[in-house]
Design a protein around this motif. Structure first.
Motif, mmCIF file in Angstrom:
data_model
loop_
_atom_site.group_PDB
_atom_site.id
_atom_site.type_symbol
_atom_site.label_atom_id
_atom_site.label_comp_id
_atom_site.label_asym_id
_atom_site.label_seq_id
_atom_site.Cartn_x
_atom_site.Cartn_y
_atom_site.Cartn_z
ATOM 1 N N ALA A 292 14.491 -17.375 17.529
ATOM 2 C CA ALA A 292 14.548 -18.711 16.929
ATOM 3 C C ALA A 292 15.396 -18.714 15.668
ATOM 4 N N VAL A 293 15.238 -17.695 14.810
ATOM 5 C CA VAL A 293 16.039 -17.630 13.576
ATOM 6 C C VAL A 293 17.507 -17.427 13.910
ATOM 7 N N VAL A 294 17.791 -16.524 14.864
ATOM 8 C CA VAL A 294 19.187 -16.269 15.242
ATOM 9 C C VAL A 294 19.826 -17.532 15.821
ATOM 10 N N LEU A 295 19.084 -18.247 16.696
ATOM 11 C CA LEU A 295 19.631 -19.470 17.290
ATOM 12 C C LEU A 295 19.845 -20.546 16.231
ATOM 13 N N VAL B 96 27.828 -23.212 14.364
ATOM 14 C CA VAL B 96 28.651 -23.879 15.388
ATOM 15 C C VAL B 96 28.865 -25.347 15.034
ATOM 16 N N VAL B 97 27.789 -26.032 14.638
ATOM 17 C CA VAL B 97 27.926 -27.460 14.291
ATOM 18 C C VAL B 97 28.876 -27.638 13.113
ATOM 19 N N THR B 98 28.727 -26.749 12.106
ATOM 20 C CA THR B 98 29.621 -26.838 10.948
ATOM 21 C C THR B 98 31.073 -26.626 11.357
ATOM 22 N N SER B 99 31.305 -25.649 12.233
ATOM 23 C CA SER B 99 32.682 -25.374 12.666
ATOM 24 C C SER B 99 33.245 -26.510 13.507
ATOM 25 N N VAL B 100 32.388 -27.085 14.372
ATOM 26 C CA VAL B 100 32.863 -28.199 15.207
ATOM 27 C C VAL B 100 33.304 -29.377 14.342
ATOM 28 N N VAL B 101 32.637 -29.552 13.203
ATOM 29 C CA VAL B 101 33.012 -30.651 12.312
ATOM 30 C C VAL B 101 34.244 -30.308 11.487
ATOM 31 N N LEU B 102 34.300 -29.052 10.982
ATOM 32 C CA LEU B 102 35.344 -28.703 10.022
ATOM 33 C C LEU B 102 36.662 -28.305 10.678
ATOM 34 N N ILE B 103 36.619 -27.675 11.882
ATOM 35 C CA ILE B 103 37.874 -27.199 12.488
ATOM 36 C C ILE B 103 38.818 -28.351 12.831
ATOM 37 N N ALA C 294 35.151 -17.274 15.282
ATOM 38 C CA ALA C 294 34.307 -16.693 16.331
ATOM 39 C C ALA C 294 33.846 -15.287 15.942
ATOM 40 N N ILE C 295 34.751 -14.493 15.362
ATOM 41 C CA ILE C 295 34.372 -13.155 14.929
ATOM 42 C C ILE C 295 33.292 -13.242 13.840
ATOM 43 N N SER C 296 33.449 -14.196 12.919
ATOM 44 C CA SER C 296 32.455 -14.372 11.862
ATOM 45 C C SER C 296 31.088 -14.754 12.442
ATOM 46 N N PHE C 297 31.089 -15.669 13.442
ATOM 47 C CA PHE C 297 29.842 -16.036 14.107
ATOM 48 C C PHE C 297 29.149 -14.799 14.681
ATOM 49 N N ALA D 173 14.994 -24.185 3.385
ATOM 50 C CA ALA D 173 15.972 -24.274 4.466
ATOM 51 C C ALA D 173 16.357 -25.711 4.751
ATOM 52 N N GLY D 174 15.360 -26.634 4.707
ATOM 53 C CA GLY D 174 15.672 -28.044 4.928
ATOM 54 C C GLY D 174 16.576 -28.607 3.851
ATOM 55 N N VAL D 175 16.267 -28.262 2.567
ATOM 56 C CA VAL D 175 17.109 -28.766 1.474
ATOM 57 C C VAL D 175 18.521 -28.188 1.579
ATOM 58 N N ALA D 176 18.632 -26.878 1.959
ATOM 59 C CA ALA D 176 19.968 -26.284 2.112
ATOM 60 C C ALA D 176 20.759 -26.983 3.202
ATOM 61 N N HIS D 177 20.042 -27.355 4.294
ATOM 62 C CA HIS D 177 20.742 -28.061 5.363
ATOM 63 C C HIS D 177 21.222 -29.431 4.885
ATOM 64 N N GLU D 178 20.365 -30.137 4.087
ATOM 65 C CA GLU D 178 20.763 -31.454 3.593
ATOM 66 C C GLU D 178 21.921 -31.348 2.590
ATOM 67 N N LEU D 179 21.929 -30.255 1.779
ATOM 68 C CA LEU D 179 23.010 -30.087 0.802
ATOM 69 C C LEU D 179 24.330 -29.717 1.464
#
Length: 535
Positions: free
Chosen positions: A19-22, A29-36, A160-163, A290-296
């Protein structure tokens, strides 16, 4: 099997490590899909801007170096002079005509060997104050597109290598520091539950797991001593049953000693209970962080992107100023971009500052039992905002119906912990496996008390266990992540810290309803409150 039940079954089989790894993997992945795509657009815009600047500069150079050959009507010299510009691989064609007769003077072209879009700029050729011709310079975008594609592919490869490296590192750390020690503790606990008290529980660690292992070892030793002494006493009672009356006093004293040992064992059990309660509070705080980090991540990511764009604009205008090619339109464009970037940066940083401020207030309240005056709706709204990041991953809604005029002189930290425990209990137990549902918190003033009602639309509490839900370590999720301490801590805080009372009512398939009546001015003092919360 219905889809929600199938999804719940799949989620229930996911291990903590997976669960933590996923979570980390999909977050990246979501961050990369937005930023790339945004980065690709930025690279394309920068490359196109550089090509346009090179095009304009090359056309201006041609207009200057061809002035004399056109005036002297020497096409050979003109061709030789234009070779400097024609050697640029982006140049597709150089076409020079004389004016005013508009006859072709020279033409250098390699359009047949190039693909892609073409762009043409024209410059007048002057000799003195007389216009004697016109140069038409055609550039191709083929090389620029290839460079943009190469840069994009390179960025995707390194991402991808970083992921992959991040997931591997997280997996290894979880396996080493969390999963394996927890499995060992479970095995040791199973041995204790089966009455096998001879194996020593030893963990050479100074963290929470190490402290828990020390508490379990103390419990094992106390139970072993108690069982050995009881066995000896039973044997002695069998041997001296004939002379029991004459040795009543001696046996009474021995039983008192055994009782002292049992009390020591009970103290060790209470110590283990305190350690489990502290671990549960730390886990809740970790989830909140973790929730606050995600919101930030969203406002800070936007600020980073805007700052990068502004840096590129500044570097480009500086280069234009150094080269002497800066125009009024370039400066105007830079000022507009800087103004808009400043607005976006201020907006994103204000959002981040607001989130940090809310989290700081809640974290301070929950980490201490300090007494202060506060407005009830403000405390619950701050907690609801921090819980939003985890609740929005579920199909459940949290509603607040609290007037603005309810003020308390009490302990906002313990009260916030009660609210968080009830929300977590509703999600884990009442609404578990449901495709939709809601939680509602209401408050009404009643004289010098306030009535707080928390209810949900879940499965309800079975009648055979509703009287036991406030007992320590009682849970229907034993072995599945439940510790059985959430509602026990809630009961202790309401009754011992806040000086109130709590009641629960429920009907099967009609949810549960918790009614808490607490005074507007709490009794006791801060030191006493801190001791109660730790129990």
């Amino acid at each position: 099997m219905k889809t929600p039940s199938l999804i719940a079954s799949i989620f229930s089989r996911i291990t903590l490590r997976l669960a933590v790894v996923l979570a980390v993997f999909f977050g990246l992945v979501v961050t990369s899909v937005v930023l790339i795509p945004i980065q690709l657009s930025t690279i394309s815009d920068d490359s196109l801007r550089k090509l346009e600047d090179d095009h304009s500069r090359s056309a201006a150079i041609l207009a200057v170096i061809l002035s004399e050959p056109v005036w002297q009507i020497t096409p050979e010299i003109a061709k030789h002079s234009s070779e400097v510009v024609f050697s640029n691989p982006n140049v597709s064609e150089i076409h020079v005509i004389t004016l005013p007769d508009k006859k072709t003077f020279i033409t250098n072209s390699r359009k047949d060997t190039q693909k892609g879009k073409f762009r043409t700029q024209s410059r007048l050729i002057s000799h003195g104050e007389q216009v004697i011709g016109e140069v038409q310079l055609t550039f191709t975008e083929e090389i620029m597109d290839a460079e943009v594609t190469d840069n994009f592919n390179r960025a995707v490869f390194f991402t991808a290598i970083s992921f992959l490296l991040s997931v591997i590192c997280i997996y290894i750390v979880l396996q080493w520091r969390l999963v394996r020690p927890i499995k060992d503790l479970i095995e040791k606990s199973d041995l204790l539950a089966n009455g096998e008290l001879n194996e020593v529980i030893s963990f050479d660690r100074k963290d929470e797991i190490g402290h828990l292992a020390v508490s379990l070892e103390a419990t094992r030793q106390a139970l072993q001593r108690s069982f050995n002494e009881l066995e000896i006493k039973n044997q002695q009672l069998l041997e001296y049953s004939g002379t029991l009356e004459s040795k009543v006093r001696q046996r009474t004293q021995e039983l008192e000693n055994a009782n002292h040992h049992l009390e020591a064992a009970l103290a060790s059990v209470n110590s283990a209970q305190n350690e489990l309660a502290r671990i549960e509070r730390m886990a809740a705080l970790g989830s909140m962080v973790a929730g606050v980090a995600h919101e930030l991540n969203t406002p800070l990511g936007n600020c980073l992107l805007v700052a990068s764009t502004l840096s590129d604009e500044t570097r480009q205008i500086g280069k234009s100023m150094t080269d002497g090619t800066m125009r009024r339109s370039d400066l105007s464009h830079y000022v507009d971009a800087a103004t808009e970037s400043s607005k976006l940066l201020m907006r994103g940083l204000q959002q981040a500052a607001q989130l940090v401020g809310d989290f700081k207030q809640v974290a301070v309240d929950q980490s201490s039992a300090q007494r202060r005056k506060f407005t009830l709706v403000v405390v619950f709204q701050e907690l609801a905002a921090l819980l939003h990041s985890s609740l929005r991953k579920t199909p459940f809604n949290l509603e607040l119906d609290i007037p603005d005029d309810i003020e308390l002189d009490s302990y906002p930290g313990p009260l916030g912990q009660v609210f968080s425990n009830l929300v977590n209990n509703a999600v884990v137990h009442g609404l578990d496996g449901m495709s939709q549902g809601y939680m509602r918190c209401m408050a009404r003033r009643q004289g010098d008390h306030v009535l707080i009602v928390f209810e949900d639309s879940g499965k309800g509490i079975p009648p055979n266990i509703i009287k036991r839900i406030f007992e320590p370590f009682f849970t229907t999720k034993f072995g599945k992540g439940g510790s059985g301490l959430g509602l026990s801590i809630t009961f202790n805080i309401i009754t011992n810290v806040l000086g109130g009372e709590i009641k629960v009512s429920s009907e099967p398939n009609h949810g549960a309803r918790f009614e808490m009546s607490i005074p507007l001015t709490a009794p006791g003092n801060t030191e006493h409150a801190g001791q109660i919360i730790d129990v």
